[in-house]
Motif scaffolding. Structure first.
Motif, PDB file in Angstrom:
ATOM      1  N   MET A   8      26.769 -93.353  -2.137  1.00 40.63           N
ATOM      2  CA  MET A   8      26.266 -93.454  -0.773  1.00 40.63           C
ATOM      3  C   MET A   8      27.111 -92.604   0.170  1.00 40.63           C
ATOM      4  O   MET A   8      26.564 -91.909   1.036  1.00 40.63           O
ATOM      5  CB  MET A   8      26.282 -94.916  -0.338  1.00 40.63           C
ATOM      6  CG  MET A   8      25.858 -95.134   1.094  1.00 40.63           C
ATOM      7  SD  MET A   8      24.171 -94.661   1.473  1.00 40.63           S
ATOM      8  CE  MET A   8      24.138 -95.001   3.218  1.00 40.63           C
ATOM      9  N   LEU A   9      28.453 -92.665  -0.012  1.00 40.00           N
ATOM     10  CA  LEU A   9      29.345 -91.866   0.838  1.00 40.00           C
ATOM     11  C   LEU A   9      28.991 -90.390   0.719  1.00 40.00           C
ATOM     12  O   LEU A   9      28.831 -89.688   1.714  1.00 40.00           O
ATOM     13  CB  LEU A   9      30.810 -92.082   0.433  1.00 40.00           C
ATOM     14  CG  LEU A   9      31.560 -93.201   1.135  1.00 40.00           C
ATOM     15  CD1 LEU A   9      32.928 -93.388   0.510  1.00 40.00           C
ATOM     16  CD2 LEU A   9      31.703 -92.901   2.627  1.00 40.00           C
ATOM     17  N   ILE A  21      26.170 -88.933  -0.568  1.00 42.73           N
ATOM     18  CA  ILE A  21      24.802 -88.585  -0.170  1.00 42.73           C
ATOM     19  C   ILE A  21      24.642 -88.678   1.336  1.00 42.73           C
ATOM     20  O   ILE A  21      24.149 -87.753   1.989  1.00 42.73           O
ATOM     21  CB  ILE A  21      23.783 -89.517  -0.865  1.00 42.73           C
ATOM     22  CG1 ILE A  21      23.799 -89.276  -2.367  1.00 42.73           C
ATOM     23  CG2 ILE A  21      22.384 -89.298  -0.305  1.00 42.73           C
ATOM     24  CD1 ILE A  21      23.034 -90.293  -3.145  1.00 42.73           C
ATOM     25  N   PHE A  22      25.097 -89.789   1.907  1.00 42.40           N
ATOM     26  CA  PHE A  22      24.881 -89.971   3.345  1.00 42.40           C
ATOM     27  C   PHE A  22      25.683 -88.944   4.145  1.00 42.40           C
ATOM     28  O   PHE A  22      25.191 -88.395   5.133  1.00 42.40           O
ATOM     29  CB  PHE A  22      25.249 -91.393   3.763  1.00 42.40           C
ATOM     30  CG  PHE A  22      24.800 -91.732   5.144  1.00 42.40           C
ATOM     31  CD1 PHE A  22      23.447 -91.876   5.429  1.00 42.40           C
ATOM     32  CD2 PHE A  22      25.710 -91.886   6.174  1.00 42.40           C
ATOM     33  CE1 PHE A  22      23.024 -92.170   6.704  1.00 42.40           C
ATOM     34  CE2 PHE A  22      25.290 -92.186   7.462  1.00 42.40           C
ATOM     35  CZ  PHE A  22      23.951 -92.339   7.716  1.00 42.40           C
ATOM     36  N   GLY A  23      26.902 -88.678   3.676  1.00 39.56           N
ATOM     37  CA  GLY A  23      27.715 -87.661   4.354  1.00 39.56           C
ATOM     38  C   GLY A  23      27.006 -86.317   4.362  1.00 39.56           C
ATOM     39  O   GLY A  23      26.895 -85.656   5.408  1.00 39.56           O
ATOM     40  N   VAL A  75      23.801 -85.773   3.933  1.00 36.26           N
ATOM     41  CA  VAL A  75      22.565 -85.860   4.723  1.00 36.26           C
ATOM     42  C   VAL A  75      22.872 -85.717   6.212  1.00 36.26           C
ATOM     43  O   VAL A  75      22.222 -84.959   6.927  1.00 36.26           O
ATOM     44  CB  VAL A  75      21.830 -87.188   4.427  1.00 36.26           C
ATOM     45  CG1 VAL A  75      20.774 -87.472   5.483  1.00 36.26           C
ATOM     46  CG2 VAL A  75      21.192 -87.134   3.066  1.00 36.26           C
ATOM     47  N   VAL A  76      23.898 -86.443   6.664  1.00 33.57           N
ATOM     48  CA  VAL A  76      24.259 -86.355   8.083  1.00 33.57           C
ATOM     49  C   VAL A  76      24.621 -84.914   8.431  1.00 33.57           C
ATOM     50  O   VAL A  76      24.146 -84.361   9.432  1.00 33.57           O
ATOM     51  CB  VAL A  76      25.439 -87.297   8.417  1.00 33.57           C
ATOM     52  CG1 VAL A  76      25.988 -87.001   9.808  1.00 33.57           C
ATOM     53  CG2 VAL A  76      25.001 -88.740   8.350  1.00 33.57           C
TER      54      VAL A  76
END
Lengths: 372, 164
Positions: free
Chosen positions: B14-15, B17-19, B21-22
């Protein structure tokens, strides 16, 4: 009308076939490993059924015919500190189908059935005893769902971005019309009032990403067909990371005023000396804010999924208690309630995405505020 | 407990992927979208403003037109009035002239009549004088046949002359 009733019957039929323990032929290779399993599946365990739907797993279960489980195998990625137990290698990548739905061990790894490590991959010693967990960065059902949602998110947002480049100075078209009202809503109703007209622009990308990420994941979680339906926002690790991002951005952007309010707030001196009561309260508030963000989103999404599955499992509880007729009898009621809760969940999906974004914006606003 | 314990592997993914993506969305999507939205809002605001201005201009033009029309009307009235005055003047002059002309011709006629009359009178006088001389001759011729009568007559004549 006829089409609708046909469709409803079809859904009934599929549901019944999918979940009723029919005495199908089992096709597992290792018979001995799961003789106990066949006993368990004789009676319907509602708790296990509900938890299976909302919890993470190493493969993506689609449907079961009796003991024949159809599921999508997912990659397992492990790093072990004891390479001598795993064919002299510490780094392992293989598909979850090697575990036979958790019934067999592979290369000294196994999905645990014990109290302590339930559902997690554990290392086995040479005698088959569990000795602990390896470093486990497997692509689980949640991570797969995450990938799917992120692809949809990127596709949606990039199509809007390219459309807005193409339609510069012109009226919006297509998917632009879908997202732009939400973007304007986040900008004008969330970011601007919470952060202030001058500073909000810096935080807009994060707020928009969080909003659409949560919204899309919430919606994807409501679609019960793979590759959707993974309970991504109902996974505490996911909400933990989201809250961590909010916490990190708040902390990085905290100005002098913000830190002064924490370490030396404007309160009577005896609240700060000799026991720093208020600083302690403020510091704990620093942690509770993201913690509450994490728990709120997680709990709301889990509760939604749980209620839907509980209503569905009511059919099988009645069927196992009073026979198949009772199950059929209760099914219209169960499904009506499930549909109602699903519709409610659509509302909740919006509200939770909005609330998470709004609270993040408020925290950013507090971190960058000049004066009260 | 499994549900509320965060799984380190999921946190790890999540860290990442989300990083990513952001980061990606910030750089390639949100900034262009937000700037495009801002541009469009500004252009709409500008368009509305200019429409408002155009409206005002049209209103001004209308007012101007009305002013022009009113002025033209006034001018027309003035011109008409002037024309009327001129007409009346002309008519009056014409009348006056006609009157003087008539009077002149009447006067002339009168003078002519007068002179004609005078001439006629003098002619009549002349003829009367001749006639009276003729009569007087005949009378005298007749009267003078006797002496008494002659004297009488001369006396009469003398009296007449005296009377004259």
């Amino acid at each position: 009308m006829q089409k609708l009733s046909k469709a409803i019957f079809l859904i009934f039929a599929i549901t019944i076939i999918g979940f009723t323990p029919l005495s199908a032929q089992q096709n597992h290779e290792d018979e001995a490993a799961h003789t106990t399993d066949t006993h368990e599946e004789k009676s319907f365990d509602a708790g296990k059924y509900v938890m299976d739907h909302i919890a993470d797993s190493y493969d993506w279960h689609i449907v079961s015919f009796g003991n024949t489980h159809i599921s999508i195998p997912l990659p397992i990625i492990l790093y072990s500190k004891n390479p001598d137990l795993h064919e002299q290698k510490s780094f392992h990548v293989f598909m979850s189908s090697k575990f036979n739905h958790g019934h067999s061990a592979y290369k000294g790894f196994q999905i645990s059935h014990s109290e302590q490590f339930s559902g997690k991959i554990v290392e086995l010693d040479s005698h088959g005893g569990e000795i602990g967990k390896p470093i486990d960065i497997s692509i689980t059902k949640t991570v797969t769902g995450l990938f799917v949602s992120v692809i949809i998110l990127l596709w949606l947002v990039f199509s809007v971005a390219s459309a807005s480049k193409r339609n510069k100075g012109k009226a919006p078209t297509g998917v632009q019309n879908l997202l732009e009202p939400l973007i304007i809503f986040i900008r004008d109703e969330v970011a601007k009032p919470a952060i202030g007209d001058k500073k909000f622009e810096k935080f807009m990308p994060f707020l928009l990403t969080v909003f659409f990420f949560i919204l899309i994941n919430n919606f994807m979680g409501l679609i019960p067909i793979p590759p959707f339906g993974a309970n991504v926002t109902g996974n505490i690790a996911i909400t933990l990371v989201l809250a961590l991002f909010t916490f990190g951005i708040t902390t990085i952007n905290g100005n002098k005023h913000y830190w002064k309010e924490i370490y030396n707030p404007d309160v009577p001196w005896w609240l700060k000396f000799p026991i720093p009561l208020m600083p302690i309260v403020e510091l704990s508030g620093l942690i509770t804010k993201p913690f509450v963000l994490m728990v709120r989103l997680f709990a709301n999404m889990v509760a939604g999924h749980m209620i839907v599955t509980v209503f569905v499992s009511l059919i099988f509880i009645f069927a196992s208690l009073m026979g198949a007729g009772a199950g059929f009898g209760i099914s219209p009621l169960s499904i009506a309630f499930s549909v109602f809760v699903l519709l409610l969940d659509i509302l909740v999906s919006f509200i939770q995405a909005y609330v998470f974004t709004l609270l993040s914006a408020i925290y950013f606003g507090m971190a960058t505020a000049d004066h009260h | 407990m499994g549900l509320v314990t965060p799984n380190p592997g999921t946190i790890f993914w999540m860290l990442i992927i989300f990083g990513i993506v952001v980061f990606i969305l910030r750089k390639f999507a949100w900034v262009p979208i937000l700037s495009a939205l801002k541009d469009r809002e500004e252009s709409i605001a500008n368009a509305l403003n200019s429409a408002e201005e155009a409206k005002k201009e049209v209103a001004n033009l209308k007012a101007d037109n009305e002013k022009i029309i009113i002025e033209a009307r006034k001018e027309k009235d003035i011109i008409l009035k002037e024309a009327k005055v001129i007409k009346e003047k002309i008519v009056a002059e014409a009348k006056e002239q006609a009157i003087t002309e008539t009077q002149k011709s009447i006067e002339q006629a009168r003078q002519q009549i007068q002179s004609e009359k005078n001439a006629a009178i003098s002619e009549i006088k002349k003829q009367v004088a001749e006639l009276s001389v003729l009569i007087a001759e005949k009378v005298i011729k007749k009267e003078l046949s006797n002496l008494g009568e002659q004297e009488k007559m001369v006396d009469g004549l003398i009296d007449d002359i005296k009377l004259n």
